[in-house]
Design an enzyme around this catalytic site. Structure first.
Site, PDB file in Angstrom:
ATOM      1  N   GLN A   1      10.642  46.264 -35.991  1.00  0.00           N
ATOM      2  CA  GLN A   1      10.582  46.599 -34.564  1.00  0.00           C
ATOM      3  C   GLN A   1      11.918  47.077 -33.997  1.00  0.00           C
ATOM      4  O   GLN A   1      12.034  47.336 -32.806  1.00  0.00           O
ATOM      5  CB  GLN A   1      10.051  45.427 -33.743  1.00  0.00           C
ATOM      6  CG  GLN A   1      11.015  44.283 -33.562  1.00  0.00           C
ATOM      7  CD  GLN A   1      10.311  43.078 -32.950  1.00  0.00           C
ATOM      8  OE1 GLN A   1       9.426  42.488 -33.551  1.00  0.00           O
ATOM      9  NE2 GLN A   1      10.699  42.721 -31.740  1.00  0.00           N
TER      10      GLN A   1
ATOM     11  N   GLY B   1      14.322  30.209 -21.811  1.00  0.00           N
ATOM     12  CA  GLY B   1      13.121  31.053 -21.697  1.00  0.00           C
ATOM     13  C   GLY B   1      12.152  30.745 -22.820  1.00  0.00           C
ATOM     14  O   GLY B   1      10.946  30.525 -22.612  1.00  0.00           O
ATOM     15  N   HIS B   2      12.675  30.699 -24.040  1.00  0.00           N
ATOM     16  CA  HIS B   2      11.831  30.359 -25.197  1.00  0.00           C
ATOM     17  C   HIS B   2      11.264  28.939 -25.044  1.00  0.00           C
ATOM     18  O   HIS B   2      10.087  28.694 -25.286  1.00  0.00           O
ATOM     19  CB  HIS B   2      12.642  30.417 -26.493  1.00  0.00           C
ATOM     20  CG  HIS B   2      13.185  31.772 -26.827  1.00  0.00           C
ATOM     21  ND1 HIS B   2      14.532  32.053 -26.811  1.00  0.00           N
ATOM     22  CD2 HIS B   2      12.573  32.923 -27.211  1.00  0.00           C
ATOM     23  CE1 HIS B   2      14.729  33.307 -27.169  1.00  0.00           C
ATOM     24  NE2 HIS B   2      13.563  33.866 -27.422  1.00  0.00           N
TER      25      HIS B   2
ATOM     26  N   ARG C   1      20.215  38.916 -25.752  1.00  0.00           N
ATOM     27  CA  ARG C   1      21.182  40.023 -25.698  1.00  0.00           C
ATOM     28  C   ARG C   1      22.241  39.829 -24.611  1.00  0.00           C
ATOM     29  O   ARG C   1      23.215  40.574 -24.581  1.00  0.00           O
ATOM     30  CB  ARG C   1      20.458  41.355 -25.517  1.00  0.00           C
ATOM     31  CG  ARG C   1      19.660  41.763 -26.759  1.00  0.00           C
ATOM     32  CD  ARG C   1      19.102  43.162 -26.641  1.00  0.00           C
ATOM     33  NE  ARG C   1      18.567  43.649 -27.908  1.00  0.00           N
ATOM     34  CZ  ARG C   1      17.321  43.455 -28.312  1.00  0.00           C
ATOM     35  NH1 ARG C   1      16.475  42.788 -27.555  1.00  0.00           N
ATOM     36  NH2 ARG C   1      16.913  43.932 -29.481  1.00  0.00           N
TER      37      ARG C   1
ATOM     38  N   ASP D   1       9.024  40.290 -21.182  1.00  0.00           N
ATOM     39  CA  ASP D   1       8.723  41.509 -21.946  1.00  0.00           C
ATOM     40  C   ASP D   1       7.334  41.973 -21.521  1.00  0.00           C
ATOM     41  O   ASP D   1       6.353  41.813 -22.259  1.00  0.00           O
ATOM     42  CB  ASP D   1       8.789  41.212 -23.450  1.00  0.00           C
ATOM     43  CG  ASP D   1      10.173  40.744 -23.857  1.00  0.00           C
ATOM     44  OD1 ASP D   1      11.022  41.598 -24.112  1.00  0.00           O
ATOM     45  OD2 ASP D   1      10.425  39.521 -23.868  1.00  0.00           O
TER      46      ASP D   1
ATOM     47  N   LEU E   1      17.118  35.340 -18.607  1.00  0.00           N
ATOM     48  CA  LEU E   1      17.720  34.874 -19.864  1.00  0.00           C
ATOM     49  C   LEU E   1      17.284  35.785 -20.996  1.00  0.00           C
ATOM     50  O   LEU E   1      16.121  36.199 -21.063  1.00  0.00           O
ATOM     51  CB  LEU E   1      17.284  33.434 -20.163  1.00  0.00           C
ATOM     52  CG  LEU E   1      17.758  32.360 -19.196  1.00  0.00           C
ATOM     53  CD1 LEU E   1      17.317  30.978 -19.698  1.00  0.00           C
ATOM     54  CD2 LEU E   1      19.272  32.398 -19.014  1.00  0.00           C
TER      55      LEU E   1
ATOM     56  N   ASN F   1      17.782  32.624 -31.680  1.00  0.00           N
ATOM     57  CA  ASN F   1      18.818  32.562 -30.655  1.00  0.00           C
ATOM     58  C   ASN F   1      18.193  32.001 -29.373  1.00  0.00           C
ATOM     59  O   ASN F   1      18.226  32.614 -28.306  1.00  0.00           O
ATOM     60  CB  ASN F   1      19.464  33.936 -30.417  1.00  0.00           C
ATOM     61  CG  ASN F   1      20.760  33.779 -29.636  1.00  0.00           C
ATOM     62  OD1 ASN F   1      20.921  34.323 -28.566  1.00  0.00           O
ATOM     63  ND2 ASN F   1      21.676  32.995 -30.159  1.00  0.00           N
ATOM     64  N   LEU F   2      17.608  30.841 -29.546  1.00  0.00           N
ATOM     65  CA  LEU F   2      16.710  30.296 -28.523  1.00  0.00           C
ATOM     66  C   LEU F   2      17.453  29.875 -27.254  1.00  0.00           C
ATOM     67  O   LEU F   2      18.567  29.360 -27.315  1.00  0.00           O
ATOM     68  CB  LEU F   2      15.956  29.097 -29.101  1.00  0.00           C
ATOM     69  CG  LEU F   2      15.112  29.414 -30.338  1.00  0.00           C
ATOM     70  CD1 LEU F   2      14.386  28.157 -30.816  1.00  0.00           C
ATOM     71  CD2 LEU F   2      14.115  30.541 -30.074  1.00  0.00           C
ATOM     72  N   HIS F   3      16.814  30.136 -26.124  1.00  0.00           N
ATOM     73  CA  HIS F   3      17.348  29.728 -24.822  1.00  0.00           C
ATOM     74  C   HIS F   3      16.200  29.101 -24.030  1.00  0.00           C
ATOM     75  O   HIS F   3      15.078  28.964 -24.543  1.00  0.00           O
ATOM     76  CB  HIS F   3      17.965  30.933 -24.100  1.00  0.00           C
ATOM     77  CG  HIS F   3      17.090  32.147 -24.056  1.00  0.00           C
ATOM     78  ND1 HIS F   3      15.873  32.163 -23.398  1.00  0.00           N
ATOM     79  CD2 HIS F   3      17.230  33.379 -24.610  1.00  0.00           C
ATOM     80  CE1 HIS F   3      15.321  33.348 -23.511  1.00  0.00           C
ATOM     81  NE2 HIS F   3      16.107  34.111 -24.263  1.00  0.00           N
TER      82      HIS F   3
HETATM   83  P1  AMP Z   1      12.346  37.177 -28.376  1.00  0.00           P
HETATM   84  O1  AMP Z   1      12.962  36.064 -29.160  1.00  0.00           O
HETATM   85  O2  AMP Z   1      13.303  37.892 -27.480  1.00  0.00           O
HETATM   86  O3  AMP Z   1      11.522  38.097 -29.235  1.00  0.00           O
HETATM   87  O4  AMP Z   1      11.321  36.500 -27.376  1.00  0.00           O
HETATM   88  C1  AMP Z   1      10.317  35.629 -27.833  1.00  0.00           C
HETATM   89  C2  AMP Z   1       9.393  35.298 -26.698  1.00  0.00           C
HETATM   90  O5  AMP Z   1      10.131  34.695 -25.635  1.00  0.00           O
HETATM   91  C3  AMP Z   1       8.715  36.549 -26.094  1.00  0.00           C
HETATM   92  O6  AMP Z   1       7.372  36.243 -25.790  1.00  0.00           O
HETATM   93  C4  AMP Z   1       9.534  36.789 -24.847  1.00  0.00           C
HETATM   94  O7  AMP Z   1       8.811  37.456 -23.828  1.00  0.00           O
HETATM   95  C5  AMP Z   1       9.870  35.369 -24.429  1.00  0.00           C
HETATM   96  N1  AMP Z   1      11.061  35.352 -23.565  1.00  0.00           N
HETATM   97  C6  AMP Z   1      12.260  35.932 -23.799  1.00  0.00           C
HETATM   98  N2  AMP Z   1      13.098  35.750 -22.761  1.00  0.00           N
HETATM   99  C7  AMP Z   1      12.409  35.031 -21.845  1.00  0.00           C
HETATM  100  C8  AMP Z   1      12.722  34.507 -20.537  1.00  0.00           C
HETATM  101  N3  AMP Z   1      13.915  34.696 -19.967  1.00  0.00           N
HETATM  102  N4  AMP Z   1      11.765  33.812 -19.888  1.00  0.00           N
HETATM  103  C9  AMP Z   1      10.550  33.611 -20.443  1.00  0.00           C
HETATM  104  N5  AMP Z   1      10.185  34.060 -21.671  1.00  0.00           N
HETATM  105  C10 AMP Z   1      11.111  34.769 -22.356  1.00  0.00           C
END
Ligand code: AMP
Length: 283
Positions: free
Chosen positions: A62, A36-37, A191, A154, A188, A32-34
């Protein structure tokens, strides 16, 4: 951009790249990439990586809450398009749970880090960080990257994984990317899509509360500031789990040696569990 489901195929590609002396960076995600990813891919690129590997895996281990796992957004075709469009990604690892957990989740060897796993988010999500440490270890053993790229969004996860890599002698450097925010500073997050239109309009109160604490912080007034922020959030429809100021290097309560603080919070708004943090130096 290679898309690979089998860990054996990942190992095969990585071996070729390593034989050619290439530097490999790894960005693990749950999809669900945005932006931030995507910013983590940019960080990997600017850090000098020759090859960038992204994984997309919603790790059942997890999730402390089955509902959350079942409803977590699964958008692989869109994610792959976003990665293709973004560029710079050499390989996307999209494993099946059966390949990573062939014997299921029971009786599994697990990795845990006792000092930090039951605090803050760990207190409200029992077993969560054990699941994170275990999957990160498994993925690192498959990808064997030189660099692991994680987000500061995180923050507890970042510190826990860094500690784990040190404790278990992983030869992997951690790069951490700053939190990418929406137009109104809401961090971002996958969720955020659970927020109704009305909730979305109010959601940045979490960030504003952290900002308020950062800007007025003095150790003597910490408890008052935190209590005021909790009340403010809860009267505006949030259900605050925690809002705390900690030493940014250890996540311990601040002490005499603290030079860098972090204010961290987790709160539900409707169905969405939002987390955020801000790091700031001693005045
Ligand atoms: P997730 O898919 O939520 O497990 O996140 C994967 C990676 O993306 C983790 O290292 C998160 O800390 C990072 N991440 C998630 N949201 C953001 C964001 N808004 N800005 C920067 N990194 C993010």
């Amino acid at each position: 951009m290679l898309i690979v489901e089998q860990q054996s195929a990942v190992r095969h590609e990585i071996a070729k790249w390593k034989a050619a002396g290439e530097i490999i960076a790894f960005v693990p995600t749950m999809g669900n990439l945005h932006n931030g990813h995507l910013s983590l891919i940019d960080l990997a690129k600017t850090s000098g990586a020759d090859r960038i590997v992204v994984s997309i895996f919603i790790n059942p281990l997890q999730f402390d809450n089955r509902e959350d796992f079942v409803h977590y957004p699964r958008t692989i075709p869109d994610d792959l398009n976003a990665l293709r469009e973004h560029g710079d990604v050499d390989l996307v690892f999209v494993p099946e749970a059966n390949d990573l957990y062939p014997n299921g989740l029971q009786s599994l060897t697990e990795v845990r880090i006792p000092s930090l796993e039951n605090d803050l988010c760990g207190k409200y999500r029992p077993g969560h960080f054990k699941g994170v440490c275990t999957i990160v270890t498994k993925l690192l053993n498959i990808v064997m990257p030189h660099k692991l790229v994680l987000g500061q969004k995180d923050y507890q996860q970042l510190l826990i994984v860094k500690q784990m890599l040190m404790d278990l002698n992983f030869d992997t450097e951690v790069l951490s990317g700053e939190t990418i925010r929406d137009y109104d500073h809401l961090a971002l997050s996958s969720r955020n899509r659970y927020l109704s239109r009305d909730e979305r309009a109010r959601a940045n109160l979490l960030y504003r509360s952290l900002q308020h604490i950062r800007d007025r912080f003095s150790e003597a007034q910490t408890e008052d500031l935190l209590e005021q922020a909790r009340q403010d959030l809860d009267t505006n429809g949030f259900r605050t789990e925690y809002i705390e100021v900690r030493d940014a290097d250890t996540l311990e309560p601040p002490g005499q040696n603290t030079s860098l603080y972090v204010v961290l919070a987790a709160a539900y708004l409707g169905k969405a569990r939002l987390i955020d943090n801000l790091v700031f130096p001693k005045a």
